[in-house]
Design a protein around this motif. Structure first.
Motif, PDB file in Angstrom:
ATOM      1  N   PHE A  99       0.991  -2.368  -4.819  1.00 13.84           N
ATOM      2  CA  PHE A  99       0.889  -0.996  -4.354  1.00 13.84           C
ATOM      3  C   PHE A  99       0.495  -0.063  -5.505  1.00 13.84           C
ATOM      4  CE2 PHE A  99       4.921  -0.305  -6.319  1.00 13.84           C
ATOM      5  CZ  PHE A  99       5.110   1.070  -6.405  1.00 13.84           C
ATOM      6  N   THR A 148       0.835  -1.196   0.000  1.00 14.12           N
ATOM      7  CA  THR A 148       0.000   0.000   0.000  1.00 14.12           C
ATOM      8  C   THR A 148       0.870   1.246   0.000  1.00 14.12           C
ATOM      9  OG1 THR A 148      -0.115   0.259   2.410  1.00 14.12           O
ATOM     10  CG2 THR A 148      -1.754  -1.200   1.379  1.00 14.12           C
ATOM     11  N   GLY A 184      -3.007   0.677  -5.360  1.00 14.91           N
ATOM     12  CA  GLY A 184      -3.262   1.757  -4.406  1.00 14.91           C
ATOM     13  C   GLY A 184      -3.007   3.130  -5.008  1.00 14.91           C
TER      14      GLY A 184
END
Length: 288
Positions: A189, A125, A192
Motif C-alpha cells: 500500500f 491499496t 499506492g
C-alpha cells in the motif's frame, strides 16, 4: 545477529500493521457483536479509535501506541505467534478479535471453537484502507462515524490527486530496510501512497509487497528522491557514504528524506497524512 533481529522485527511489523480484506473464524461482515474487542495490530487499533470504538477495546498489543490513550488499555504482548497466545486473548473474554492475514491465521481454529469472530485483514491499496474503515465502523456499531472518517479521507485524497495531476512525477526510492536492501513493490500500500502523492516508485514493476533488491539496482535506477523511515537510524551522511550512492541524483540534490515510520507503515486513518507529507516533499510548490 542484531541486524538480522532488527530486520525480522521490521518485516513482522510491516506484515502485522496491514488491514483491509476481511475474513475470519466467523464471517466478520455479518458479526452481530463487537462489544469486547482485542486488537492485534497498531493500524487496527487506530481504525477502531477513529470510528469511535475505543471503549470497546479490551486489549491491544505493545505496539498499539496511537492515539496516546491506548496506553491505558491492557496489552496481550506482541503481535505474532511467539509473543501472543490464545490463552492470553481468551482471558479478556472478547467477542471480536481484529488481526492480520498471514500473521494471525493460527488463531482461526481456537477462536472458531470458542465462538469468537476473527477478522483478518491485509492492505494493498489506499482505497482499501478507506473501505476497511467503513466496514469496521459498521461492525462495531459506529457506521455513521466510520462513514464520516472514510468520506473525509476520500475528499482529501481526491484533492491531493487533483493538485498533483498536472505535475511531473519524480522517481522515488522508498527504503524499508538497508541491510539487506528491502523496498516496496507493486502490492504494497506504500506504493499506492507514492503514486497518490504524485511520484513514481522505481520498483513499482516488482511483484510483491516488500521485495529484496540489490544496491546496484538502486544506483542504476538513479532516483530523484529517496525516502527512508526514521527507525532505520540512517542520516544523509550515511546514505551519501554508501558505495556509489554519491552519484545518485537524489543524493546530489539533497533530496533524501526521513519520515515517521509509524505514519507511513500503518494502513489506517493517518494514511492521508502520509500522502500529504510525500506530496509536499515531491511537489513543494503545490498547495494541498
Amino acid at each position: 545477529m542484531k541486524t538480522v533481529k532488527k530486520l525480522v522485527a521490521a518485516c513482522a511489523l510491516l506484515c502485522a500493521m496491514g488491514s483491509v480484506f476481511a475474513m475470519g473464524a466467523k464471517d466478520a461482515s455479518s458479526a452481530t457483536s463487537a462489544n469486547r474487542i482485542v486488537s492485534l495490530a497498531p493500524a487496527n487499533s487506530e481504525i477502531l479509535c477513529a470510528v469511535g470504538a475505543y471503549d470497546q477495546i479490551v486489549a491491544r498489543t505493545d505496539f498499539c501506541d496511537f492515539p496516546a490513550e491506548l496506553s491505558k488499555k491492557p496489552s496481550v504482548g506482541g503481535f505474532d505467534g511467539k509473543t501472543v497466545s490464545v490463552e492470553t486473548i481468551l482471558a479478556y473474554q472478547p467477542d471480536f478479535v481484529y488481526g492480520t492475514s498471514g500473521m494471525h491465521d493460527f488463531l482461526k481454529q481456537p477462536l472458531e471453537a470458542a465462538g469468537i469472530t476473527l477478522y483478518l485483514s491485509k492492505a494493498d491499496t489506499v482505497e482499501a484502507v478507506i473501505a476497511e474503515i467503513r466496514k469496521i465502523g459498521k461492525i462495531t456499531g459506529h457506521a455513521k462515524e466510520g462513514e464520516a472518517v472514510a468520506s473525509t479521507m476520500e475528499k482529501e485524497l481526491a484533492a491531493i490527486k487533483k493538485a498533483v495531476s498536472k505535475q511531473t512525477k519524480p522517481t522515488v526510492y522508498y527504503e524499508v530496510w538497508g541491510n539487506p536492501y528491502m523496498t516496496v513493490g507493486n502490492k504494497s500500500f506504500i506504493n499506492g501512497i507514492i503514486q497518490a502523492a504524485g511520484g513514481t516508485n522505481i520498483f513499482a514493476n516488482v511483484d510483491g509487497d516488500y521485495p529484496m533488491i540489490s544496491e546496484e539496482s538502486v544506483i542504476a535506477q538513479n532516483p530523484q528522491f529517496i525516502i527512508i523511515p526514521n527507525m532505520n537510524g540512517e542520516t544523509k551522511k550515511s546514505i551519501s557514504s554508501r558505495r556509489g550512492w554519491s552519484g545518485i541524483q537524489a543524493v546530489k540534490d539533497g533530496n533524501v528524506y526521513f519520515i515517521d515510520s509509524d505514519v507511513y507503515s500503518r494502513p489506517g486513518p493517518r494514511v492521508i497524512e502520509a500522502i500529504k507529507n510525500i506530496a509536499g516533499i515531491l511537489h513543494p510548490d503545490v498547495t494541498f
